[in-house]
Motif scaffolding. Structure first.
Motif, PDB file in Angstrom:
ATOM      1  N   VAL A   1     -58.601 107.955 -59.180  1.00  0.00           N
ATOM      2  CA  VAL A   1     -58.820 108.515 -58.065  1.00  0.00           C
ATOM      3  C   VAL A   1     -59.985 108.002 -57.309  1.00  0.00           C
ATOM      4  CG1 VAL A   1     -59.312 110.774 -57.000  1.00  0.00           C
ATOM      5  CG2 VAL A   1     -57.723 110.711 -58.711  1.00  0.00           C
TER       6      VAL A   1
ATOM      7  N   THR B   1     -61.643 113.382 -51.844  1.00  0.00           N
ATOM      8  CA  THR B   1     -60.891 112.209 -52.571  1.00  0.00           C
ATOM      9  C   THR B   1     -59.286 112.121 -51.728  1.00  0.00           C
ATOM     10  OG1 THR B   1     -59.717 113.422 -54.220  1.00  0.00           O
ATOM     11  CG2 THR B   1     -61.805 112.528 -54.686  1.00  0.00           C
TER      12      THR B   1
ATOM     13  N   ASN C   1     -51.263 110.419 -56.792  1.00  0.00           N
ATOM     14  CA  ASN C   1     -50.630 110.832 -55.305  1.00  0.00           C
ATOM     15  C   ASN C   1     -50.233 112.377 -55.317  1.00  0.00           C
ATOM     16  OD1 ASN C   1     -51.540 108.436 -53.927  1.00  0.00           O
ATOM     17  ND2 ASN C   1     -50.218 107.472 -55.202  1.00  0.00           N
TER      18      ASN C   1
ATOM     19  N   HIS D   1     -54.639 108.216 -51.021  1.00  0.00           N
ATOM     20  CA  HIS D   1     -56.032 107.748 -51.358  1.00  0.00           C
ATOM     21  C   HIS D   1     -56.519 107.021 -50.159  1.00  0.00           C
ATOM     22  CE1 HIS D   1     -55.901 108.724 -55.874  1.00  0.00           C
ATOM     23  NE2 HIS D   1     -54.633 108.342 -55.563  1.00  0.00           N
TER      24      HIS D   1
ATOM     25  N   GLY E   1     -56.139 105.410 -56.199  1.00  0.00           N
ATOM     26  CA  GLY E   1     -57.192 105.552 -55.554  1.00  0.00           C
ATOM     27  C   GLY E   1     -58.042 104.436 -55.729  1.00  0.00           C
TER      28      GLY E   1
END
Lengths: 573, 573
Positions: free
Chosen positions: A119, A383, A467, A436, A156
């Motif tokens: 992430v 995030t 995700n 992301h 991410g």
């Protein structure tokens, strides 16, 4: 700032104090009187007084101390060590995790911050390093080696060899985490090999992940210098790896439980080549079963020699990861000790850390979580980079592959194609939403075997790209559930009609709660119950099983942000 | 100059080549076909082809290579490792030592340059580091921890914690060598503790030396972080140390042979806590019996499991000293391999180093010794700083203690006092002459049990201060023998009347010859024969036994430059 040499001199003076207590010239700070203790060197139960000074065991024999604790013949163990865990799976902060496992005798864990790194990249690793600083359980780290896990994943962050390299300077970073892209290794992907050589260059251990990899690919994987495997689910696979020199981390966690199948490894000649790990521990499992104590207890109940089981949970792990001064009850080792009643019940009665008892009469460790750099804390709360979704985002796509879930397994099978949702035939729409980078990518497919009859279930996808995965009986409910996850900045949502029937907010990096473990557990259990209430099959964990559907490394079909991926053929369908 | 990262990238490319050979995509450089091999992980004999590429084992299974060597079912072992040796005891240069042991399957030794350090200080250590650079047997070093061995000794150098510290930077320096001043540790001598903490600070192993140290002093010694012992001569002492966590180096060398007494350690549950060492190997022993192969062969002949004996001589040593990539036949490990005919004869037929065979048809390794810095080479040839001696230097002293030798032992007993030499009653004059610093110190005493009837015997004293020890039937011959040692710049002299009947010149630091091993051996054997010819008792090594008489750490009486020292009472008599 103390220089190296000043530190050496200071420690020499402390050592001198330890030796005077060891030699019996002065009373030790603390003596555990009348202890039985697990001797991991001679594989037997020893008996005597254990003398501690300056945080370390200094002698075993006949001692008097300034303080004494009468063990009354009960059993002292080294503090337990989890050889491989993704802390993020507990859905809580490390502080909450540690408060849960310390009363179960855990002294150290080796964490792979793979999820948060997917992430937040290196900021995610730095976040967990700060969140574990000074905790009463030592949290060591293996650097995530595969971010993203494979080229197929929209994570991410993308961490190459040079990106992770500076992190080796941290004193609690041990080595390189599970190299799950085993085909990348065998193919010789250069960035992956650079990560491996960088670890070798620094003399650091490298963990493996290569379920059922056959020869000669397995030889290549091991020849790359990958020293362990925790993915063995049968003895044959484990022995093949052990014979080639890998240490086997026998995994008994929430999602995967291999202890029973691998029990023969806990006997000679294999026992010294094995240690224990949990890989993933979910809130209810932590609260209900405990941690490493549960594994040892269960190993013993299945017939393992208690001494060898304790050794696997302590010394073998310390040796594998070169954790000096850990994993044994012997002079010079740290005073990280656990008192249990007996090997059958294996109830932890007290835990010492550096010679200091850490459990209150209620069994709970005291203290407070460490502070975290506001920049990292802020970043962890921001995030989700994805717009509001509409039912149209989940519609259409024509005839899409149907991923068939296999009862009791995390593998899947192809089940043809479909062009519509049909709850009566258990054909559900499934989607993975990139969250992301505002790419707008949404992979669609169908899922069979989940059982949902109404509404939708949306969850962060813990493994690996984190995700949003959403499964539903209607595109409208799918969109609504996914939007609610986004509004929560991460979490789990069970949606029906126009409202969330249950939810778990996971605002830290979209994968961890900021609530106490029992609170999170209650939220999660309620959400599970609601998901089952909406039809999700019994025997399936409604969220965890879903998250596995998006890992493009487990055969045969997986859902990605690009659509359904055939892992065996390595192509999008 | 290659940067770290360039090196990592270069190695990644080499690794890529290894993995292609491992995966069978290209033929390996070398394949050892039809090998039986010792699997140190599963403790069994494995079978298959061993594929090597870029100096490393890359696969075991079914392979074809650009070159092939048919093992015809004979046994492949990892190259053998000596866990503790003083190279100086072989009386030859490291190059000569290596040429002798390589055909016996030795791949690495862990040397403690204690003797040369006692003569030349850190220059001596540097000398041996240079003399072992690039040899076909890897020579690792443990830094001598006790120079001088005790405060009682007049050595050529005094190395405190800071003096040895910079040497840890050398890539072949592993840790801190045998801490023989065990009473100093237990007492908490600060300089000694600083040496220990410096090693701990760097994560380095520390070797021990504490024969029969009783509890609780043993707990203190172990609590200081001293991880091994090679002085155990009986099982009880070994088990006491093993239970406290020390690794036991089972010693079978020239001077001390503990294998038979410690044989039970080579079985479960102790076998993984043990490895082998020689400590000291003298020329005739090297030539007659070999090296580590002799220990393994003998262990097997005494009944040890061949696999466990080989494992002790390979993997256990590599693991104890963290010698990465050594000690196993497995993918990723170095191609340092030994082929033997069978476990009974244990005849070494070929040795590979980095996948290259190193024995010529005559069984001798090729190559040349490394060059040494002229300053160090010159310094090594100028280590005698003592004037010409006269008979008067050895006369008088009145009633001096008589040191009684014990047949077959290196311990001694007090035998009263004497005021004169009396060969008929086997009362000989003995002297230790300080030779490093022109102090003029000469310690006098009497010796009983040696047997010399005429002449004098003078020798360098290998253990530990390397002064001159001389024993004689007359003061005149003692002076003459000692003067001849000085003229040789070190060596062994058997003197009678007005001439040397035999001598061995040891001009390198006064303790090593610059001649070939067989030459030195012949000189030495002739000198021994002459010493026995002059009366020295059979069953006594005329020179080695003498050298032990000057070590002030073995009970009960020893001769020092200050006179006779009572080790038990820790005072000069």
């Amino acid at each position: 700032m103390e220089s190296d040499w000043e530190r050496i001199q200071r420690r020499a003076r402390v050592r001198g104090r330890m030796l005077r207590a060891a030699a019996g010239e002065v009373p030790a700070e603390l003596v555990l009187k009348n202890a039985a203790y697990v001797n991991v060197f001679s594989n037997e139960l020893g008996h005597g007084d254990i003398a501690l000074e300056a945080g370390h065991i200094v002698g075993i024999g006949s001692y008097t101390g300034r303080r004494a604790y009468d063990c009354a013949g009960r059993i002292v163990l080294p503090a337990l060590i989890d050889g491989h865990i993704h802390l993020e799976s507990a859905l809580v902060t490390p502080w909450e995790f540690v408060r849960a496992v310390l009363p179960h005798g855990t002294g150290a864990v080796v964490a792979d911050p793979h999820e948060i790194a997917n992430v937040m990249g290196t900021d995610g690793i730095e976040y967990l390093l700060q969140a574990t600083e000074g905790l009463p359980v030592d949290v060591y780290f293996m650097l995530p080696s595969c971010v993203p896990a494979t080229a197929m994943e929209a994570s991410g962050a993308r961490l190459d060899a040079r990106a992770i390299d500076p992190l080796y300077r941290h004193p609690r970073v041990l080595g390189l985490g599970e190299v799950m892209d085993f085909m990348g290794v065998v193919r010789g992907d250069l960035d992956l090999l650079e990560k491996l050589e960088a670890a070798h260059h620094r003399g650091r251990p490298v963990d493996g992940h290569a379920p059922d990899l056959p020869q000669p690919a397995l030889s290549a994987y091991v020849a790359a210098g990958i020293g362990s495997d925790h993915e063995c689910h049968d003895l044959e696979d484990a022995l093949a790896k052990l014979r080639l020199g890998q240490t086997i981390l026998i995994r008994e966690g929430t999602a995967a439980r291999n202890l029973e199948a691998l029990l023969p490894l806990l006997s000679p000649p294999y026992c010294d080549r094995c240690l224990f790990c949990t890989d993933d521990k979910h809130p209810n499992d932590l609260l209900d079963r405990g941690h490493m104590d549960h594994i040892v207890r269960r190993a013993i109940s299945l017939g393992a020699d208690p001494i060898l089981a304790v050794k696997a949970a302590t010394y073998n792990a310390a040796r594998h990861f070169s954790l000096r001064g850990r994993g044994a009850v012997a002079p010079g080792y740290r005073g990280d000790l656990v008192l249990i009643d007996n090997f059958t019940d294996f109830t932890v009665e007290q835990v010492w850390r550096g010679g200091v008892p850490v459990l209150t009469p209620e069994g709970v460790p005291e203290g407070a979580p460490p502070g975290i750099d506001p920049r990292l804390e802020g970043g962890a709360r921001r995030t989700f980079h994805v717009g509001v979704l509409s039912p149209a985002d989940f519609s259409g796509g024509g005839w899409l592959p149907v991923i068939g879930m296999v009862a009791g397994e995390i593998t899947t099978v192809p089940m043809g194609r479909s062009d519509r949702i049909d709850p009566a035939r258990d054909i559900l729409k499934a989607a993975v939403v990139e969250r992301h980078r505002h790419t707008g990518a949404i992979g669609l497919g169908f899922l069979k075997g989940y059982g949902l009859k109404e509404g939708a279930v949306a969850t962060y996808v813990s493994h690996d790209a984190n995700n949003i995965i959403v499964v539903g009986t209607s595109e409208a409910e799918m969109a609504a559930a996914a939007n609610r996850v986004i509004a929560l900045k991460g979490g789990i949502v069970v949606w029906r009609g126009d409202r969330a029937e249950a939810e778990v907010a996971l605002p830290i990096a979209g994968i961890m709660s900021d609530q106490a473990l029992p609170v999170v557990n209650e939220q999660l259990e309620r959400a599970k119950a609601r998901a089952h209430g909406l039809g999700v099959r019994r025997g399936i964990d409604p969220f965890m099983t879903l998250s596995f559907m998006a890992i493009p490394v487990i055969p045969s079909l997986r859902l990605t942000t690009g659509g359904v991926f055939d892992v065996t053929a390595q192509r999008l369908l």
